[in-house]
Structure formats: structure tokens, C-alpha cells
Design a protein around this motif. Structure first.
Motif, short mmCIF file in Angstrom:
data_model
loop_
_atom_site.label_atom_id
_atom_site.label_comp_id
_atom_site.label_asym_id
_atom_site.label_seq_id
_atom_site.Cartn_x
_atom_site.Cartn_y
_atom_site.Cartn_z
N ARG A 1 0.83 -1.22 0.00
CA ARG A 1 0.00 0.00 0.00
C ARG A 1 0.85 1.26 0.00
O ARG A 1 0.50 2.26 -0.60
CB ARG A 1 -0.93 -0.02 1.23
CG ARG A 1 -1.65 1.27 1.51
CD ARG A 1 -2.69 1.56 0.44
NE ARG A 1 -3.35 2.80 0.69
CZ ARG A 1 -3.03 3.95 0.13
NH1 ARG A 1 -2.03 4.04 -0.69
NH2 ARG A 1 -3.70 5.04 0.39
N TYR A 2 2.01 1.21 0.65
CA TYR A 2 2.84 2.41 0.72
C TYR A 2 4.01 2.42 -0.26
O TYR A 2 4.49 3.49 -0.62
CB TYR A 2 3.35 2.62 2.15
CG TYR A 2 2.29 3.24 3.00
CD1 TYR A 2 2.00 4.59 2.90
CD2 TYR A 2 1.52 2.46 3.85
CE1 TYR A 2 0.98 5.16 3.64
CE2 TYR A 2 0.51 3.03 4.60
CZ TYR A 2 0.25 4.37 4.49
OH TYR A 2 -0.76 4.93 5.21
N ALA B 1 -0.36 2.08 -6.31
CA ALA B 1 -1.38 2.08 -5.26
C ALA B 1 -1.59 3.47 -4.66
O ALA B 1 -2.47 3.66 -3.84
CB ALA B 1 -1.00 1.10 -4.15
N GLN B 2 -0.80 4.44 -5.09
CA GLN B 2 -0.87 5.79 -4.51
C GLN B 2 -1.92 6.64 -5.22
O GLN B 2 -2.06 6.54 -6.44
CB GLN B 2 0.49 6.49 -4.59
CG GLN B 2 1.64 5.69 -4.03
CD GLN B 2 1.40 5.18 -2.63
OE1 GLN B 2 0.97 5.93 -1.77
NE2 GLN B 2 1.64 3.92 -2.41
N TYR C 1 3.98 9.98 -3.06
CA TYR C 1 4.79 8.81 -2.73
C TYR C 1 5.58 9.12 -1.47
O TYR C 1 6.63 9.75 -1.52
CB TYR C 1 5.72 8.46 -3.89
CG TYR C 1 6.39 7.11 -3.73
CD1 TYR C 1 5.65 5.95 -3.86
CD2 TYR C 1 7.73 7.02 -3.45
CE1 TYR C 1 6.25 4.71 -3.72
CE2 TYR C 1 8.34 5.78 -3.31
CZ TYR C 1 7.60 4.63 -3.44
OH TYR C 1 8.18 3.41 -3.30
N ARG C 2 5.06 8.67 -0.32
CA ARG C 2 5.69 8.93 0.97
C ARG C 2 5.65 7.68 1.86
O ARG C 2 5.02 7.66 2.91
CB ARG C 2 4.98 10.09 1.67
CG ARG C 2 5.08 11.38 0.85
CD ARG C 2 4.35 12.51 1.50
NE ARG C 2 4.45 13.69 0.66
CZ ARG C 2 3.82 14.82 0.91
NH1 ARG C 2 3.03 14.91 1.95
NH2 ARG C 2 3.96 15.84 0.10
N PRO C 3 6.34 6.63 1.45
CA PRO C 3 6.27 5.38 2.21
C PRO C 3 6.84 5.47 3.62
O PRO C 3 6.38 4.76 4.51
CB PRO C 3 7.04 4.38 1.36
CG PRO C 3 7.83 5.18 0.40
CD PRO C 3 7.14 6.48 0.24
N THR D 1 2.33 10.86 -9.78
CA THR D 1 1.79 12.15 -10.22
C THR D 1 0.69 11.95 -11.25
O THR D 1 -0.33 12.65 -11.23
CB THR D 1 2.91 13.02 -10.80
OG1 THR D 1 3.93 13.16 -9.82
CG2 THR D 1 2.40 14.39 -11.17
N ARG D 2 0.87 11.01 -12.13
CA ARG D 2 -0.14 10.74 -13.16
C ARG D 2 -1.46 10.30 -12.55
O ARG D 2 -2.53 10.59 -13.06
CB ARG D 2 0.41 9.66 -14.10
CG ARG D 2 -0.41 9.40 -15.32
CD ARG D 2 0.30 8.44 -16.24
NE ARG D 2 0.95 7.36 -15.49
CZ ARG D 2 0.47 6.12 -15.39
NH1 ARG D 2 -0.64 5.80 -15.99
NH2 ARG D 2 1.11 5.21 -14.70
N ARG D 3 -1.40 9.58 -11.42
CA ARG D 3 -2.60 9.03 -10.79
C ARG D 3 -3.15 9.93 -9.68
O ARG D 3 -4.21 9.66 -9.14
CB ARG D 3 -2.28 7.67 -10.19
CG ARG D 3 -1.89 6.61 -11.17
CD ARG D 3 -1.46 5.33 -10.49
NE ARG D 3 -2.24 4.99 -9.30
CZ ARG D 3 -3.41 4.36 -9.31
NH1 ARG D 3 -3.95 4.03 -10.45
NH2 ARG D 3 -4.03 4.09 -8.19
N SER D 4 -2.45 10.97 -9.32
CA SER D 4 -2.78 11.76 -8.14
C SER D 4 -4.13 12.46 -8.23
O SER D 4 -4.48 13.08 -9.24
CB SER D 4 -1.71 12.81 -7.90
OG SER D 4 -2.05 13.63 -6.81
N VAL D 5 -4.88 12.36 -7.16
CA VAL D 5 -6.17 13.04 -7.05
C VAL D 5 -5.96 14.55 -7.05
O VAL D 5 -6.68 15.29 -7.72
CB VAL D 5 -6.89 12.61 -5.75
CG1 VAL D 5 -8.14 13.45 -5.51
CG2 VAL D 5 -7.21 11.14 -5.79
N PHE D 6 -4.94 15.03 -6.34
CA PHE D 6 -4.70 16.47 -6.24
C PHE D 6 -4.28 17.06 -7.58
O PHE D 6 -4.72 18.13 -7.96
CB PHE D 6 -3.63 16.76 -5.18
CG PHE D 6 -4.04 16.33 -3.81
CD1 PHE D 6 -5.13 16.90 -3.18
CD2 PHE D 6 -3.35 15.34 -3.15
CE1 PHE D 6 -5.53 16.50 -1.92
CE2 PHE D 6 -3.73 14.92 -1.89
CZ PHE D 6 -4.82 15.50 -1.27
N VAL D 7 -3.43 16.36 -8.29
CA VAL D 7 -2.98 16.84 -9.59
C VAL D 7 -4.16 16.92 -10.55
O VAL D 7 -4.35 17.91 -11.24
CB VAL D 7 -1.87 15.92 -10.15
CG1 VAL D 7 -1.57 16.26 -11.59
CG2 VAL D 7 -0.63 16.04 -9.30
#
Length: 196
Positions: free
Chosen positions: A4-5, A10-11, A15-17, A181-187
Motif C-alpha cells: 500500500r505504501y 497504489a498511490q 509517494y511517501r512510504p 503524479t499521473r494518478r494523483s487526485v490532487f494533480v
């Protein structure tokens, strides 16, 4: 839990494991008691003040200047307010960032090609990078310290050998960050996206 991390696919935010692992360890130790989470950030902030004092003292050999620098950092609102938000990872990335700088200065001043301080700086870099994206700027910071603060002559070959592992890790990190970054909700929400 580790997938998960550590799996970039999965992010959904960043990315902050290291932060995820820390939360897992703290939850196993303290459950939902909020005091230890806050205490961790207070201790990290104090550690950051110490690292800053140690770095300034190592460079200037002036205890008063080092104390003033650490005191200013200790009371800066942007640094101090992060202490009250356990979900903010800034105190942790700062701790590893400053540790890397201190160990790198020790390495540069030791004049040994390979020593324990270089590997400790590299390890701190890895933890900073796995704590927050700003850790990616650390090799540049270390290079600037090397060239402008330590300022000892070095051949191109010596510089390549000195920074090769940082470059390798950075090359591994770039695709991971691109995936996240490609999958990020915030981006996606803000309209930014990686491109050419």
C-alpha cells in the motif's frame, strides 16, 4: 500494508512510504492515543533545531551564530506549526535532509574517498526521499555545499564517483514519481499533469 505504501500504482496522492511506515509503527505502539503522534513531531522539531545548530557550527565554528540560526528556525511559524499537525511530514523530511547535510559536510571535511559519513548521508537522503518529494533536491544541495562551502578541488572523475549513487537513486525515483503524479487526485483536481 507495505505494498500500500511502496507500490507507486497504489498511490492516489503522493509517494511517501516512510510516513506510512511510521504511522503503522506508531499505531501498533500507541493505538489511537494522539499524544505520542504530537510528541513525535515535537521531538523531530527539536532534532531539526539541533541539526541546524550543528551544521552552522560545523561551517562557521561560531557557537553564537549557530545558536541564533537554530533559535530562528525553532520559532519560524512555517516550521513550528507543522509540529501541531501529525499528518504533516515536513518535520520528518527536514530531519533526514539536515542529517544528510551534516554527514555530507563531515564526509567532505574528512578527505577520505569512502567513509561512514558518506554512507550515512546517502542513507539519510534515501529516508528524506521516501518521506517527501522535496528530498529529490538533496543531491543538488549537497553538490552546492561541496562546490561552494567545502570548496576543495576535485576532478570530474572524483565528482562522478562522489555523486553516482545519488544519480542512480534519482533515476529510479523519476518513474515512480511520474506514476504517482499521473494518478494523483490532487494533480487531477487542480488541472496539472505531467507532460513533455
Amino acid at each position: 500494508y507495505l505494498v500500500r505504501y511502496f507500490d507507486p500504482n497504489a498511490q492516489t496522492a503522493w509517494y511517501r512510504p516512510a510516513q506510512g511506515l511510521l504511522f503503522r509503527i506508531e499505531y501498533r505502539l500507541f493505538g489511537s492515543n494522539t499524544l505520542p503522534y504530537h510528541l513525535r513531531n515535537v521531538l523531530l522539531h527539536l532534532g531539526n533545531c539541533f541539526w541546524l545548530w550543528a551544521i552552522v557550527y560545523r561551517v562557521t565554528r561560531n557557537r553564537l551564530m549557530a545558536f541564533v540560526a537554530a533559535l530562528i528556525f525553532a520559532t519560524l511559524p512555517t516550521a513550528a506549526i507543522a509540529v501541531f499537525w501529525p499528518g504533516v511530514v515536513d518535520p520528518m523530511v527536514t530531519f533526514f535532509y539536515l542529517a544528510a547535510v551534516w554527514f555530507w559536510l563531515a564526509h567532505l571535511q574528512s578527505e577520505r574517498a569512502r567513509d561512514r559519513e558518506a554512507w550515512l548521508a546517502f542513507s539519510a537522503f534515501l529516508f528524506a526521499l521516501l518521506s517527501k518529494e522535496i528530498g529529490a533536491t538533496l543531491p543538488i544541495t549537497l553538490f552546492l555545499i561541496d562546490r561552494f562551502i567545502a570548496a576543495k578541488p576535485a576532478s570530474l572523475g572524483q565528482l562522478v564517483r562522489r555523486y553516482i549513487w545519488f544519480g542512480i537513486v534519482f533515476l529510479i525515483y523519476i518513474p515512480i514519481e511520474y506514476i504517482v503524479t499521473r494518478r494523483s487526485v490532487f494533480v487531477s483536481r487542480e488541472g496539472y499533469s505531467p507532460g513533455i
